[in-house]
Design a protein around this motif. Structure first.
Motif, PDB file in Angstrom:
ATOM      1  N   ASP A   1      -4.810  -1.155  -6.661  1.00  0.00           N
ATOM      2  CA  ASP A   1      -6.282  -0.334  -6.954  1.00  0.00           C
ATOM      3  C   ASP A   1      -5.583   0.635  -7.690  1.00  0.00           C
ATOM      4  O   ASP A   1      -6.437   1.564  -8.083  1.00  0.00           O
ATOM      5  CB  ASP A   1      -6.799  -0.159  -5.893  1.00  0.00           C
ATOM      6  N   TYR A   2      -4.837   1.158  -8.251  1.00  0.00           N
ATOM      7  CA  TYR A   2      -4.247   2.314  -8.801  1.00  0.00           C
ATOM      8  C   TYR A   2      -4.277   1.421 -10.426  1.00  0.00           C
ATOM      9  O   TYR A   2      -3.938   0.881 -10.820  1.00  0.00           O
ATOM     10  CB  TYR A   2      -2.973   3.021  -9.213  1.00  0.00           C
ATOM     11  N   LEU A   3      -4.707   2.864 -11.185  1.00  0.00           N
ATOM     12  CA  LEU A   3      -5.035   2.475 -13.100  1.00  0.00           C
ATOM     13  C   LEU A   3      -3.924   2.430 -13.176  1.00  0.00           C
ATOM     14  O   LEU A   3      -4.170   1.619 -14.623  1.00  0.00           O
ATOM     15  CB  LEU A   3      -6.035   3.545 -13.816  1.00  0.00           C
TER      16      LEU A   3
ATOM     17  N   GLU B   1      -4.092   2.943   3.479  1.00  0.00           N
ATOM     18  CA  GLU B   1      -3.555   3.471   2.356  1.00  0.00           C
ATOM     19  C   GLU B   1      -3.777   2.169   1.151  1.00  0.00           C
ATOM     20  O   GLU B   1      -3.749   1.030   1.397  1.00  0.00           O
ATOM     21  CB  GLU B   1      -1.870   3.770   2.656  1.00  0.00           C
ATOM     22  N   VAL B   2      -3.658   2.641   0.166  1.00  0.00           N
ATOM     23  CA  VAL B   2      -4.149   2.043  -1.274  1.00  0.00           C
ATOM     24  C   VAL B   2      -3.618   1.497  -1.729  1.00  0.00           C
ATOM     25  O   VAL B   2      -2.036   1.199  -2.162  1.00  0.00           O
ATOM     26  CB  VAL B   2      -4.714   3.828  -2.093  1.00  0.00           C
TER      27      VAL B   2
ATOM     28  N   ARG C   1       0.939  -1.080  -0.089  1.00  0.00           N
ATOM     29  CA  ARG C   1      -0.096   0.181  -0.437  1.00  0.00           C
ATOM     30  C   ARG C   1       1.008   1.238   0.008  1.00  0.00           C
ATOM     31  O   ARG C   1       1.873   0.996   0.994  1.00  0.00           O
ATOM     32  CB  ARG C   1      -1.484   0.143   1.332  1.00  0.00           C
ATOM     33  N   GLN C   2      -0.170   2.318  -0.759  1.00  0.00           N
ATOM     34  CA  GLN C   2       1.378   3.466  -0.711  1.00  0.00           C
ATOM     35  C   GLN C   2       0.146   4.867  -0.941  1.00  0.00           C
ATOM     36  O   GLN C   2      -0.369   4.609  -1.785  1.00  0.00           O
ATOM     37  CB  GLN C   2       2.349   3.453  -2.133  1.00  0.00           C
ATOM     38  N   PHE C   3       0.589   5.931   0.357  1.00  0.00           N
ATOM     39  CA  PHE C   3      -0.571   7.269  -0.510  1.00  0.00           C
ATOM     40  C   PHE C   3      -2.139   6.779   0.227  1.00  0.00           C
ATOM     41  O   PHE C   3      -2.639   5.846   0.241  1.00  0.00           O
ATOM     42  CB  PHE C   3      -0.830   7.027  -1.693  1.00  0.00           C
ATOM     43  N   ASP C   4      -2.105   8.133   0.887  1.00  0.00           N
ATOM     44  CA  ASP C   4      -3.961   7.466   1.743  1.00  0.00           C
ATOM     45  C   ASP C   4      -4.148   8.704   0.592  1.00  0.00           C
ATOM     46  O   ASP C   4      -4.346   8.847  -0.792  1.00  0.00           O
ATOM     47  CB  ASP C   4      -4.234   8.988   2.945  1.00  0.00           C
ATOM     48  N   ALA C   5      -5.859   7.504   0.916  1.00  0.00           N
ATOM     49  CA  ALA C   5      -6.658   8.306   0.065  1.00  0.00           C
ATOM     50  C   ALA C   5      -8.533   9.019   0.579  1.00  0.00           C
ATOM     51  O   ALA C   5      -8.273   8.785   1.228  1.00  0.00           O
ATOM     52  CB  ALA C   5      -7.330   7.510  -1.281  1.00  0.00           C
ATOM     53  N   PRO C   6      -9.005  10.499   0.101  1.00  0.00           N
ATOM     54  CA  PRO C   6     -10.020  10.129   1.324  1.00  0.00           C
ATOM     55  C   PRO C   6     -10.562   9.560   1.210  1.00  0.00           C
ATOM     56  O   PRO C   6     -11.349   8.654   0.300  1.00  0.00           O
ATOM     57  CB  PRO C   6     -10.685  11.458   0.169  1.00  0.00           C
TER      58      PRO C   6
ATOM     59  N   ARG D   1     -10.741   6.490   2.943  1.00  0.00           N
ATOM     60  CA  ARG D   1     -10.105   4.876   3.218  1.00  0.00           C
ATOM     61  C   ARG D   1      -9.868   5.171   4.273  1.00  0.00           C
ATOM     62  O   ARG D   1      -8.366   6.169   4.669  1.00  0.00           O
ATOM     63  CB  ARG D   1      -9.577   4.828   1.788  1.00  0.00           C
TER      64      ARG D   1
END
Lengths: 623, 623
Positions: free
Chosen positions: B319-321, B314-315, B304-309, B311
């Protein structure tokens, strides 16, 4: 073509530094035996680094008052030229004098800078301990803590979880004595975000310091002369003075003060001072690509295979269109990136030595460094692979150097910033002039706040440009046409992105979903920006070329660079009604024609890189 | 999705062989220490090969009357499954039982086949000595000579020039005792083209035989468990019986006879019997790609890396396109190539065990083997690179296995036939039904003689198809639409090529210039052919799938494969007026949508490859 003119143009502003590196490392060339084990490779690299320090090159980038020469551009040129001699040495030097020394200089204050003479001489080998097992791209979220204890006046450096382990740290597994450790700074008043501290990790005898656990990352795909390791801190105490306190200070009583109030802004200002490393990696990737292309072009000129009617001898590989297509657009792109890198290094030098406080110039530099690093390192990976294949089985043998070039440069696409993450930063930077208010590497929300004004301006500019490009004569030989195609693509992609974001914001859509859905659009926009900027850089270089026939020939190289970009993305140009079917076919033909036209000059073009023969001592090229 | 159904479909006709290999090599997994020196890696690989022989797997592909099992498909499945355990072992086994043993069986007669039990048991380690320093792709031009001396009844094997040196020969540097040597056969009556002879290269004590000079190719980019070496022959005498004489015989008095009169035809018939090696390399490349994708997908699900609003955590990378775009079209393509490989192996088996003398079936098999080898190995190189990058710094560490997969498979694009050369053969094969009269690997002239009849037929078929494709509804979800796009591209490219060649012939143009100018067109036509054939293979596999929901899901995988091909080449589809701008944009959107749709199934899809956990023991995936 005037060989000296090309050489002078390519060697550029820091030609004397290139010459010093070339002279220092040619006798003997620093070639490790590919069958050495890891420890022997590391020892060899460390030995070479000492030679560099003894030769005085390591001092270039540091303050004159601490034994340096205030020559930022020279220091980057030094590092990137090393990439043509030995990539492990380049990375080892980059860690010691770029990352570690650079952090001490840029983030520290006078008391820390007093260490610089020992950094320069390698008396104090150091590490740059930022990345953790759990966080690489999202460095703002590192978990290591540095907690101030006012009762003793010390910081307690600690790894609270397994994922807080510092990972992939160069110089850590074998040589490092000290590390610049990035950690969440905590005082009795609260948390202040990521700061850097100087933490001793080994004593004079080379034993790990109390509380510091050092492990080895072991064998890697390449760069095995660099001792990457892992650091875990168990309540390690360091004095208050260990904090590199240019951007954040803790008083004896624990009071925290900083010249920059916003925590994100502060962190990104700190990171921004370290942009040099990214620039050096871009340059090193380009330099290694030049080595690979020099080898592959020379092989393709001498290697023959298959008879052809009317020819006495078999045909040299470079006479085949398919082979030209592999090597010559890559060569043209390498020239383009070389000129762009020269421009980037110059800009870095001017921003960092000019004492400028111009935030816009600094932001633009960071964007260009990120974009150039991504584009150049991906090109390097691709081109070196193609060069290996273009040499067939011979290209797979260590004695022909390509395997080492490939393996050593492979990590460039993901270290000093993952390319995919970097390109998104570039696009977001282009979308907004208000990064200060948004400064947050957790960038998914970043572009969200772009003002309508910026968008409107972009949309308008693009509309005008689009019309100009669309109705232009379909002339692949017209430099203006190519430029307008690339500039128009850049602006259209940015404006389209801005429109998508604005619409989504107006519709109050879920920011993650929207931005995630735009990721490929963001990447395309960033690439388009870099491609156009690189073309501009090529044009500037042509203006500096005093010799008319040389300028004309390089103009053809420039055309091949731009045309091969248009060819590769011609689906996009069609979709957006920028080129017709006949123009598109004309572009493909023009690439083929330019390959044929430049083929006789390929040897001279790679000679222009000026790589010393001992660095290119491939067995298959021996007489 | 029914996991068992997917697994059964992927394991295919030779599922029991796959299971035997998986069971034999898992305890312990055959993982060499990446820090071992070359000699230790080689010894380890040889040891493992002995285990394989002891386990009986090496006998699969040989004649039952000489200790084998007449199971050609099984033997190729065995070799390609090894690629998921250890690629050096796969190549070592391929050299011994595929190339060396295969040549003895296919080119020899009864007296030679008596050696097969020793080949199978590894009592007689052997080499396949075809490639020379001067000739790799153009093997018809090897310089080594085998001159019959009727006075002694012997052949004199000799390397007349430095470039006649046999090069890159597996098993030569350390283990080989015997070599199948390809040489120009000379009798008192003249030259008869390239033939193969059995030449002892080492004695019982492992010392080089008199007149044989053996040197070592040394360290390579990968596959360092394989002992590649060089052989130079100085008037080495071997008995008359050493000639592998199925396709050419020398009587005691020196009279040469052959069942095939034409020298070129004879040589290409001999080469054709060796097609198995190329099929195995394609399979091994696909299998290694499956390993890399399994590792990268599993990492992307947990990393996982980086938060997202909105959630909590971390993502996950997957999940990243942008990350889906890296891995999921590659995964779909890997499925497609897996099914195509299964089909190719089946066809190889049926052709080689059916006792067929159907020349057309044999030629078609050779074309498919060449095309699949080129397409699959290039995809492997690209995909494994992407997998490495998708795992960031962790992907660069040997402990996470991707570096070894990358380095070991790299040479696949240029050995067993250089991919660029192979694709040209594919295209030329498609252009003519008259290869027998033209059979000449010096293929630049090959397509020159294509008859007008063939061309006219092609032109007509294409015209009809084109209209069908052009006016189809722009529906990326319609399997027929995608198929007709790919089939139409293939036929249009071939017909266009044929027209260009015919025109040039009518104009009496210089053949080399014309064919060289068409090289990119040839390559595109061959790729288009393979892409379409692979899509057909996917469709056939879907028909074999008994479970409806599974078939539907795999149908989406098939769509992603085809759509990503159309997307990558959409410039071509535009240029040729096959798709509109809106269709083109719809294709891009459809790829993005399919990435999102398949993301939840990615883990199950890689599980389907059935790679034993001990073979994928990456540190970053440990719990």
């Amino acid at each position: 073509m005037d060989h000296d003119a090309v050489r002078t143009l390519l060697d550029g502003r820091w030609a004397p530094v290139r010459e010093r590196v070339r002279k220092l490392l040619v006798d003997p060339a620093p070639r490790p035996d590919p069958d050495w084990d890891t420890e022997r490779q590391r020892a060899h690299t460390t030995e070479l680094a000492r030679e560099l320090a003894a030769g005085g090159l390591s001092a270039l980038g540091f303050d004159a008052e601490h034994g340096g020469h205030d020559d930022i551009g020279g220091s980057v040129t030094f590092i990137q030229t090393l990439a043509q001699a030995d990539l492990s040495l380049m990375v080892k030097a980059g860690v010691q004098w770029g990352l570690f020394g650079g952090a001490v200089q840029a983030l520290g204050t006078e008391s820390h800078r007093r260490l610089l003479p020992d950094v320069i001489s390698l008396a104090l080998p150091g590490c740059f301990a930022m990345t953790e097992t759990g966080h690489g791209s999202n460095v703002a979220a590192v978990e290591t803590t540095a907690t101030y204890d006012p009762t003793t006046g010390e910081f307690v450096v600690h790894s609270p979880t397994p994922t807080a382990r510092k990972d992939y740290i160069g110089n850590a597994a074998r040589d490092g004595r000290m590390a610049v450790v990035f950690a969440q700074l905590i005082t009795p008043n609260g948390r202040h975000g990521v700061h850097a501290l100087l933490v001793p990790i080994r004593d004079e005898q080379g034993q790990p310091c109390p509380g510091v656990t050092i492990t080895d990352c072991g064998r890697k795909a390449g760069l095995n002369g660099v001792d990457n390791g892992r650091l875990v801190f168990d309540q390690v105490r360091v004095p208050r003075a260990a904090l590199l306190d240019r951007y954040g200070r803790v008083a004896e009583d624990g009071t925290y003060t900083s010249p920059i109030e916003n925590e994100n802004h502060r962190f990104f200002t700190m990171l921004g001072t370290l942009v040099r490393g990214r620039v050096a990696v871009a340059g090193a990737a380009g330099a290694a690509t030049e080595s690979a292309l020099t080898i592959a072009v020379r092989y393709a000129e001498r290697r023959r295979q298959f008879d052809a009617p009317g020819r006495d001898d078999e045909v040299p590989l470079l006479d085949y269109l398919a082979h030209q297509r592999k090597l010559l657009p890559a060569l043209a792109t390498t020239y383009a990136l070389h000129f762009a890198q020269e421009r980037l290094v110059g800009r870095l030098h001017d921003v960092q030595t000019g004492g400028t406080t111009d935030e816009t110039a600094q932001r633009e530099l960071e964007g260009l460094a990120a974009g150039m690093k991504a584009v150049t390192t991906w090109r390097a990976t691709h081109t070196i692979q193609v060069c290996r294949e273009a040499c067939g089985g011979a290209g797979y043998l260590a004695e022909n150097l390509l395997p080492q070039l490939k393996a050593d440069t492979d990590v460039f696409t993901t270290f000093e910033g993952d390319n995919t993450v970097l390109l998104q930063l570039v696009a977001k930077g282009l979308l907004t002039e208000y990064r200060d208010h948004l400064g947050d590497l957790n960038g998914l929300q970043l572009a969200w706040y772009v003002t309508g004004q910026v968008l409107d301006g972009l949309v308008e500019r693009t509309a005008a440009r689009r019309i100009a490009a669309r109705f232009a004569d379909p002339d692949p030989d017209d430099p203006e046409w190519l430029h307008s195609l690339l500039a128009d693509r850049e602006e259209h992609l940015l404006a389209g992105l801005a429109r998508r974001l604005r619409r989504a914001r107006d519709e109050d859509a879920d920011p993650f979903e929207v931005l995630n859905g735009c990721q490929d659009h963001l990447l395309a926009a960033a690439r388009a920006h870099v491609h156009r900027w690189v073309l501009d850089s090529f044009d500037q270089a042509l203006e500096r070329c005093p010799d008319q026939p040389t300028r004309e020939l390089l103009g053809r190289v420039r055309a091949l660079y731009a045309l091969s970009l248009v060819e590769a993305d011609r689906g996009w140009f069609h979709e957006h009604d920028r080129i017709s079917s006949s123009q598109s076919k004309a572009v493909i033909r023009a690439v083929n024609d330019l390959c044929r036209e430049l083929r006789p000059h390929a040897g001279a073009l790679v000679d222009g890189f000026g790589i010393p023969d001992p660095w290119l001592d491939a067995a298959m090229l021996s007489p």
